[in-house]
Motif scaffolding. Structure first.
Motif, PDB file in Angstrom:
ATOM      1  N   MET A  18      -4.148  -5.512  10.036  1.00  0.00           N
ATOM      2  CA  MET A  18      -4.040  -4.464   9.018  1.00  0.00           C
ATOM      3  C   MET A  18      -4.249  -3.072   9.608  1.00  0.00           C
ATOM      4  N   PRO A  19      -3.188  -2.389   9.959  1.00  0.00           N
ATOM      5  CA  PRO A  19      -3.292  -0.961  10.250  1.00  0.00           C
ATOM      6  C   PRO A  19      -3.360  -0.191   8.937  1.00  0.00           C
ATOM      7  N   GLY A  20      -3.897   1.017   8.969  1.00  0.00           N
ATOM      8  CA  GLY A  20      -3.871   1.810   7.747  1.00  0.00           C
ATOM      9  C   GLY A  20      -2.457   2.221   7.389  1.00  0.00           C
ATOM     10  N   ASP A  21      -1.694   2.611   8.397  1.00  0.00           N
ATOM     11  CA  ASP A  21      -0.341   3.133   8.224  1.00  0.00           C
ATOM     12  C   ASP A  21       0.673   1.997   8.115  1.00  0.00           C
ATOM     13  N   PRO A  22       1.416   1.904   7.007  1.00  0.00           N
ATOM     14  CA  PRO A  22       2.433   0.851   6.901  1.00  0.00           C
ATOM     15  C   PRO A  22       3.531   0.985   7.941  1.00  0.00           C
ATOM     16  N   LEU A  23       3.768   2.197   8.449  1.00  0.00           N
ATOM     17  CA  LEU A  23       4.765   2.352   9.510  1.00  0.00           C
ATOM     18  C   LEU A  23       4.262   1.779  10.829  1.00  0.00           C
ATOM     19  N   ARG A  24       2.941   1.767  11.021  1.00  0.00           N
ATOM     20  CA  ARG A  24       2.408   1.097  12.199  1.00  0.00           C
ATOM     21  C   ARG A  24       2.561  -0.412  12.049  1.00  0.00           C
ATOM     22  N   ALA A  25       2.434  -0.906  10.821  1.00  0.00           N
ATOM     23  CA  ALA A  25       2.687  -2.326  10.573  1.00  0.00           C
ATOM     24  C   ALA A  25       4.127  -2.675  10.919  1.00  0.00           C
ATOM     25  N   LYS A  26       5.040  -1.810  10.527  1.00  0.00           N
ATOM     26  CA  LYS A  26       6.458  -2.014  10.833  1.00  0.00           C
ATOM     27  C   LYS A  26       6.693  -1.991  12.332  1.00  0.00           C
ATOM     28  N   PHE A  27       6.039  -1.080  13.036  1.00  0.00           N
ATOM     29  CA  PHE A  27       6.177  -0.987  14.490  1.00  0.00           C
ATOM     30  C   PHE A  27       5.692  -2.261  15.168  1.00  0.00           C
ATOM     31  N   ILE A  28       4.542  -2.771  14.734  1.00  0.00           N
ATOM     32  CA  ILE A  28       4.015  -4.010  15.316  1.00  0.00           C
ATOM     33  C   ILE A  28       4.982  -5.165  15.069  1.00  0.00           C
ATOM     34  N   ALA A  29       5.460  -5.277  13.848  1.00  0.00           N
ATOM     35  CA  ALA A  29       6.362  -6.376  13.503  1.00  0.00           C
ATOM     36  C   ALA A  29       7.638  -6.330  14.327  1.00  0.00           C
ATOM     37  N   GLU A  30       8.199  -5.143  14.497  1.00  0.00           N
ATOM     38  CA  GLU A  30       9.486  -5.012  15.185  1.00  0.00           C
ATOM     39  C   GLU A  30       9.372  -5.108  16.703  1.00  0.00           C
ATOM     40  N   ASN A  31       8.200  -4.800  17.247  1.00  0.00           N
ATOM     41  CA  ASN A  31       8.071  -4.736  18.701  1.00  0.00           C
ATOM     42  C   ASN A  31       7.274  -5.876  19.317  1.00  0.00           C
ATOM     43  N   PHE A  32       6.541  -6.637  18.511  1.00  0.00           N
ATOM     44  CA  PHE A  32       5.709  -7.694  19.055  1.00  0.00           C
ATOM     45  C   PHE A  32       5.988  -9.080  18.474  1.00  0.00           C
ATOM     46  N   LEU A  33       6.605  -9.145  17.312  1.00  0.00           N
ATOM     47  CA  LEU A  33       6.772 -10.422  16.639  1.00  0.00           C
ATOM     48  C   LEU A  33       8.213 -10.910  16.699  1.00  0.00           C
ATOM     49  N   GLY A  61       0.047  -2.976   6.039  1.00  0.00           N
ATOM     50  CA  GLY A  61      -0.736  -1.756   5.912  1.00  0.00           C
ATOM     51  C   GLY A  61      -1.857  -1.911   4.895  1.00  0.00           C
ATOM     52  N   SER A  62      -2.910  -1.141   5.097  1.00  0.00           N
ATOM     53  CA  SER A  62      -4.029  -1.152   4.145  1.00  0.00           C
ATOM     54  C   SER A  62      -4.136   0.142   3.358  1.00  0.00           C
ATOM     55  N   GLY A  63      -3.409   1.173   3.794  1.00  0.00           N
ATOM     56  CA  GLY A  63      -3.596   2.481   3.183  1.00  0.00           C
ATOM     57  C   GLY A  63      -4.846   3.153   3.709  1.00  0.00           C
ATOM     58  N   MET A  64      -5.152   4.317   3.148  1.00  0.00           N
ATOM     59  CA  MET A  64      -6.301   5.094   3.615  1.00  0.00           C
ATOM     60  C   MET A  64      -7.484   4.948   2.669  1.00  0.00           C
ATOM     61  N   GLY A  65      -8.653   4.711   3.254  1.00  0.00           N
ATOM     62  CA  GLY A  65      -9.878   4.706   2.485  1.00  0.00           C
ATOM     63  C   GLY A  65     -10.321   3.333   2.031  1.00  0.00           C
ATOM     64  N   MET A  66     -11.599   3.251   1.663  1.00  0.00           N
ATOM     65  CA  MET A  66     -12.188   1.977   1.276  1.00  0.00           C
ATOM     66  C   MET A  66     -11.647   1.416  -0.034  1.00  0.00           C
ATOM     67  N   PRO A  67     -11.345   2.220  -1.047  1.00  0.00           N
ATOM     68  CA  PRO A  67     -10.750   1.641  -2.257  1.00  0.00           C
ATOM     69  C   PRO A  67      -9.437   0.913  -1.969  1.00  0.00           C
ATOM     70  N   SER A  68      -8.587   1.506  -1.118  1.00  0.00           N
ATOM     71  CA  SER A  68      -7.314   0.880  -0.792  1.00  0.00           C
ATOM     72  C   SER A  68      -7.518  -0.382   0.047  1.00  0.00           C
ATOM     73  N   MET A  69      -8.332  -0.286   1.090  1.00  0.00           N
ATOM     74  CA  MET A  69      -8.644  -1.475   1.883  1.00  0.00           C
ATOM     75  C   MET A  69      -9.302  -2.542   1.021  1.00  0.00           C
ATOM     76  N   GLY A  70     -10.168  -2.121   0.114  1.00  0.00           N
ATOM     77  CA  GLY A  70     -10.842  -3.078  -0.762  1.00  0.00           C
ATOM     78  C   GLY A  70      -9.870  -3.878  -1.607  1.00  0.00           C
ATOM     79  N   ILE A  71      -8.869  -3.218  -2.143  1.00  0.00           N
ATOM     80  CA  ILE A  71      -7.864  -3.894  -2.972  1.00  0.00           C
ATOM     81  C   ILE A  71      -7.061  -4.892  -2.148  1.00  0.00           C
ATOM     82  N   TYR A  72      -6.498  -4.426  -1.044  1.00  0.00           N
ATOM     83  CA  TYR A  72      -5.596  -5.292  -0.283  1.00  0.00           C
ATOM     84  C   TYR A  72      -6.333  -6.446   0.393  1.00  0.00           C
TER      85      TYR A  72
END
Length: 232
Positions: A18-33, A61-72
């Protein structure tokens, strides 16, 4: 499906990065998986599942901050039977011996947040990582010749502090860095019987003008990604 994730239960692997940035999630998926599929895109909080060295893994992605991470993290653990969540995020370093791109393994998390109040405890909970994940990540990093620092971080609700010298108080207690999600992740993992670890890359040095760009934070923090994927 949940209010925040559009996926079937079987769409997520047991381990989610879980990166905060969903675009970092996309980068990981496209370059490592391999064999990658998009499993959720609600609010553009992108989630993918694929394979790394033949093993199924998800990244979202988790988004920014504890409320967002808490939800996901809550929904992944309780509705999708996720067992391991590894945060791969950025942080601002307090440690004087840290530099840009250094990797931190968050053994524990302090906080200035009231997130803990929802757990109705008569005290202050010390949020810590899962030791097995922490130990394995430390050993993997050594094998990959990636230097890491292990210790405490601060999960803050506030990015722009009114007291610009506040960081020195945490620095004096050997808190390594500040970020905004780990405390909530560790609480949810403890409460709902999952395993969690935050692997962080230094994106800026607090008290200086040294910082990385948004694009660098999206695509250049690959060492922590490599460590995290080896834990699958």
């Amino acid at each position: 499906m949940t209010p925040h994730i559009r996926a079937e239960k079987r769409d997520f692997a047991k381990t989610v990065l879980m990166p905060g940035d969903p675009l970092r999630a996309k980068f990981i998926a496209e370059n490592f998986l391999e064999d990658v599929k998009l499993v959720t895109d609600v609010r553009n909080m992108l989630g993918f599942t694929g394979k790394y060295n033949g093993k199924e893994v998800s990244v979202m992605g988790s988004g920014m901050g504890m409320p967002s991470m808490g939800i996901y993290s809550y929904e992944l653990i309780n509705f999708y039977d996720v067992e391991n969540i590894i945060r791969v995020g950025s942080c601002g370093a307090y440690g004087k011996d840290l530099d840009l791109y250094d990797v931190i393994l968050a053994q524990g998390a302090c906080t200035n947040s009231s997130y803990i109040n929802s757990f109705d405890l008569n005290g202050i909970y010390s949020a810590i990582s899962d030791f097995e994940l922490l130990n394995e990540a430390f050993n993997v990093a050594k094998k990959l010749n990636i230097h890491t620092k292990v210790g405490n971080v601060l999960s803050s609700d506030v990015f722009y502090q009114s007291d610009m010298e506040d960081y020195k108080k945490w620095q004096s207690l050997n808190v390594l860095a500040t970020e905004m999600e780990t405390y909530a992740l560790y609480l949810n993992a403890a409460r709902y019987n999952a395993n969690a670890l935050s692997i962080l890359t230094v994106s800026d040095l607090i008290g200086t003008d040294k910082e990385t760009t948004a694009k660098e934070r999206e695509v250049a923090f690959t060492n922590m990604m490599k460590i995290a994927l080896e834990l699958v």
